[in-house]
Design a protein around this motif. Structure first.
Motif, short mmCIF file in Angstrom:
data_model
loop_
_atom_site.label_atom_id
_atom_site.label_comp_id
_atom_site.label_asym_id
_atom_site.label_seq_id
_atom_site.Cartn_x
_atom_site.Cartn_y
_atom_site.Cartn_z
N GLY A 1 2.89 -7.35 14.59
CA GLY A 1 1.89 -7.14 15.63
C GLY A 1 1.13 -5.84 15.49
N GLY A 2 1.71 -4.86 14.83
CA GLY A 2 1.03 -3.59 14.61
C GLY A 2 0.61 -3.45 13.17
N GLN A 3 1.06 -2.38 12.52
CA GLN A 3 0.75 -2.12 11.12
C GLN A 3 1.95 -2.40 10.24
OE1 GLN A 3 -0.66 2.05 11.65
NE2 GLN A 3 -2.51 1.32 10.60
N LEU A 4 1.66 -2.73 8.99
CA LEU A 4 2.69 -2.80 7.96
C LEU A 4 2.50 -1.56 7.10
CD1 LEU A 4 4.96 -4.22 6.44
CD2 LEU A 4 3.21 -5.47 5.14
N LEU A 5 3.49 -0.65 7.13
CA LEU A 5 3.34 0.65 6.49
C LEU A 5 4.36 0.78 5.37
CD1 LEU A 5 3.00 2.77 9.75
CD2 LEU A 5 1.16 1.97 8.28
N MET A 6 3.85 0.96 4.15
CA MET A 6 4.72 1.18 2.99
C MET A 6 4.17 2.31 2.13
SD MET A 6 6.14 -2.52 1.76
CE MET A 6 6.81 -3.71 2.91
N THR A 7 3.77 3.38 2.75
CA THR A 7 3.26 4.53 2.04
C THR A 7 4.39 5.18 1.23
OG1 THR A 7 1.60 4.94 3.73
CG2 THR A 7 2.16 6.78 2.28
N SER A 8 4.15 5.35 -0.07
CA SER A 8 5.13 5.96 -1.00
C SER A 8 6.43 5.17 -1.09
CB SER A 8 5.42 7.41 -0.61
OG SER A 8 4.23 8.18 -0.65
N THR A 9 6.42 3.92 -0.69
CA THR A 9 7.60 3.07 -0.82
C THR A 9 7.78 2.67 -2.28
OG1 THR A 9 7.27 2.23 1.41
CG2 THR A 9 8.66 0.92 -0.05
N LYS A 10 9.03 2.59 -2.72
CA LYS A 10 9.35 2.15 -4.07
C LYS A 10 10.26 0.93 -3.98
CE LYS A 10 9.11 6.85 -5.95
NZ LYS A 10 9.85 7.92 -6.67
#
Length: 646
Positions: A159-168
């Motif tokens: 419902g909001g954001q999908l955040l995968m910043t700097s995810t490995k």
């Protein structure tokens, strides 16, 4: 004691970490702060001892509202080691889950979980995450986490954001992130995301855009780095600023309601791509605004834009497209609302001054461009083959500059330019195909007429290209140059014929200018009249022209006819015939139809006879050329009235 339902009591807690978490739920003011278990260094989490360990069952109990607080505000935890499997499958969480810098011994399961929000940031998850059909009211975040054995999010709803910043995410010999049918209401951010394995977004929807700037997608085992066909992006799509993919990025059929920006992206073939050269698939994409493949964009393989639709401009300044054994850009049937810029950027505006570069064929056949096709300053290289294939293209204008570099053939057959064509001197006759090319005007910086005509002289004679150029000159009021172009076209036609026809062509051009200069006949007539008048005056004085009733070579030798006795004092002979006039005699020979009686009465002998024959032939040649030339002109006018030159 553990209850019959499997829930923990405080007395069942075995570690200080578990007791901290339990007590924090009772301390309402502290619920907004994470429960600090230890330094968040999850890379060494497998070695953390009991004092930092929390059983997954306790976390599940709190999230389901079965802990010390039946209505928890949030579960925030930092620096803990989660033992056992954290399984929240088919559960409805009472509060958001926020774990920071944690280590997980087992796989995490969010399958069919309904949660306010899930945050697993800077965590170490060696056994992966299953989140198929997970549904969150707000965001789902894995930023900074390192995850092995992949992540699955099939048909998930965020419902909001999908955040995968700097995810490995790592998955050997498989799919690292599987998210077919994913729906994200408020956009997704994958900046500096790293994947070793295939990423799948097939059929997914991103409400406010998808940002994969500086992401690295490598080590796919089937040649696809990103399989994302039929995406629906209700914002902008960014694969820019250091984005790198080893393997094909497939966005076939994707719809982007904002900007498509691949500025600075790098797309390379992987070792698994054996049977195909494509590295970026944009076939049938729909982009409502601009598409950018510019400024340090690099593609080592085919960029596929078949039947793509771009509402704004396609900008490729400073982009490098290389596929020296095949096609660099395949954009057959593309529709662009504004401009296609395969050119050098404007350094004065602070843009990258490097030009567009393509090593391999650029295919734009049947493309529809609402604005300009700008190739000024661009480099197109495909030696011994076609560098630009633009058959059937339509555009508002087409621009090549003198700085454009073309190593290969440019195919402009059936191209329709509603406005300006600027070709410069970069297009040579040996490397351009022009049959069916039409345009309304020529660029101000184009070369002079002589160089334009050299541009038209290809290996085959095509009358249409000469008529097209002449019509443009005529529409600009330059009828003199228009005629010269048409004459050059006729000359080009005769140059392709056998030598007897070539000779006739030379005569046809020299006498009437292939029908475009019929007045040349008068020039030839006057010139022959002057030469003949002088010549036949001289021949008459030597008695090589005599009246019909006298043969100076058979009459008696002592029979003498003085000139006066033949011509008479009143302009007639002694027998009443017209007096000899060398000028009228010449004209009588040159005019095949008109009879001035001079050639009937005055008979040439010896040299005069040969001279007369030459003048008769010249007269018939001029008359024939005039008739044929006028006939050809009228025929051309009926066939193509646009090139009628009065």
């Amino acid at each position: 004691m553990v209850t019959a339902e499997g829930w923990f009591e405080r007395t069942d807690l075995v570690s200080e970490a578990e007791r901290k978490l339990w007590d924090a739920q009772l301390d309402q003011p502290r619920q907004l702060n994470p429960v600090y278990i230890g330094p968040p260094d999850p890379a060494s989490g497998a070695a953390w001892e009991l004092d930092r360990q929390i059983r997954a069952g306790l976390i599940r109990q709190i999230l389901l509202g079965r802990g010390p607080d039946p209505n928890p505000c949030v579960l925030r935890l930092e620096g803990a080691r989660i033992t056992e499997e954290l399984s929240l499958e088919a559960s409805r969480l009472a509060c958001p889950l926020d774990l920071r810098g944690c280590y997980f011994d087992e796989r995490i399961s969010f399958e069919q979980t309904r949660a306010p929000a899930i945050y697993l940031t800077n965590c170490n998850i060696p056994n992966g995450i299953s989140a198929d059909q997970v549904c969150t009211l707000n965001s789902f975040e894995l930023s900074g986490s390192e995850i092995r054995n992949g992540v699955t999010m099939l048909a998930a709803r965020i419902g909001g954001q999908l955040l995968m910043t700097s995810t490995k995410i790592f998955k050997e010999d498989g799919v690292s992130l599987s998210a077919q049918g994913l729906t994200v209401q408020k956009g997704a951010v994958f900046r500096s995301f790293v994947s070793e394995g295939k990423v799948v977004f097939t059929g997914s929807t991103f409400g406010r855009g998808l940002n994969m700037g500086a992401a690295k997608l490598t080590k796919s085992n089937d040649g696809f780095a990103l399989d994302a066909h039929r995406l629906n992006v209700k914002g902008s799509l960014y694969l820019k600023n250091g984005f790198r993919a080893e393997g094909e990025v497939d966005l076939t059929g994707t719809r982007v309601q904002g900007v498509l920006r691949f500025t600075g992206g790098r797309f390379e073939r992987s070792g698994a791509q054996v049977s195909r050269n494509r590295v970026l698939g944009l076939a049938r994409v729909i982009v409502e605004q601009n598409a950018y493949l510019d400024r340090e964009f690099y593609a080592n393989g085919t960029v596929h834009l078949l039947d793509a639709q771009i509402g704004g401009s396609l900008r490729c300044q400073g982009g490098t497209f290389t596929n020296d054994t095949d096609t660099a850009i395949y954009a057959a049937g593309i529709t662009v609302g504004r401009d296609v810029e395969l050119s050098k950027a404007n350094a004065e505006q602070g843009e990258d001054p490097r030009g567009f570069s393509a090593d391999g064929k650029v295919v734009l056949s049947d493309a529809k461009i609402g604005g300009k096709l700008d190739c000024s300053g661009g480099s197109f290289k495909n030696e011994q083959s076609i560098a630009i294939d633009a058959k059937g293209l339509t555009a508002g204008s087409v621009i090549f500059s003198d700085q454009s570099r073309l190593d290969g053939t440019v195919d402009l057959r059936r191209v329709q330019v509603s406005g300006r064509l600027q070709a410069g001197i970069c297009l040579q006759a040996s490397q351009v195909r022009l049959k069916g090319l039409t345009y309304a005007s020529l660029g101000d910086e184009a070369p002079d007429l002589k160089k334009r005509l050299q541009w038209l002289r290809g290996k085959e004679y095509i009358p249409q290209v000469y008529r097209q150029l002449a019509s443009v000159y005529q529409s600009q009021g330059d009828k003199g140059d228009a005629k010269r172009i048409l004459v050059a076209g006729e000359s080009a036609q005769f140059r392709k014929r056998a030598w007897p026809i070539k000779v006739l062509g030379w005569i046809f051009r020299g006498t009437v200018g292939y029908g475009y200069y019929p007045a040349l006949v008068l020039v030839w007539l006057v010139g022959l009249e002057v030469v003949g008048g002088v010549l036949f005056s001289f021949l008459r004085s030597d008695m090589l022209l005599a009246p019909i009733y006298i043969n100076p070579f058979t009459d008696r030798a002592d029979f003498h006819h003085p000139l006066g006795s033949i011509t008479g004092a009143h302009g007639e002979t002694d027998h009443g015939y017209p007096a000899y006039q060398p000028w009228l005699y010449t004209l009588d020979l040159l005019l095949p139809v008109v009879n001035l009686r001079q050639s009937d009465i005055w008979i040439p002998h010896r040299a005069a006879e040969w001279c007369s024959i030459i003048f008769i032939i010249a007269g018939w040649a001029l008359a024939t050329a005039l008739v044929v030339g006028l006939g050809s002109m009228f025929t051309r006018d009926r066939q193509d009235p646009n090139t009628s030159i009065p």
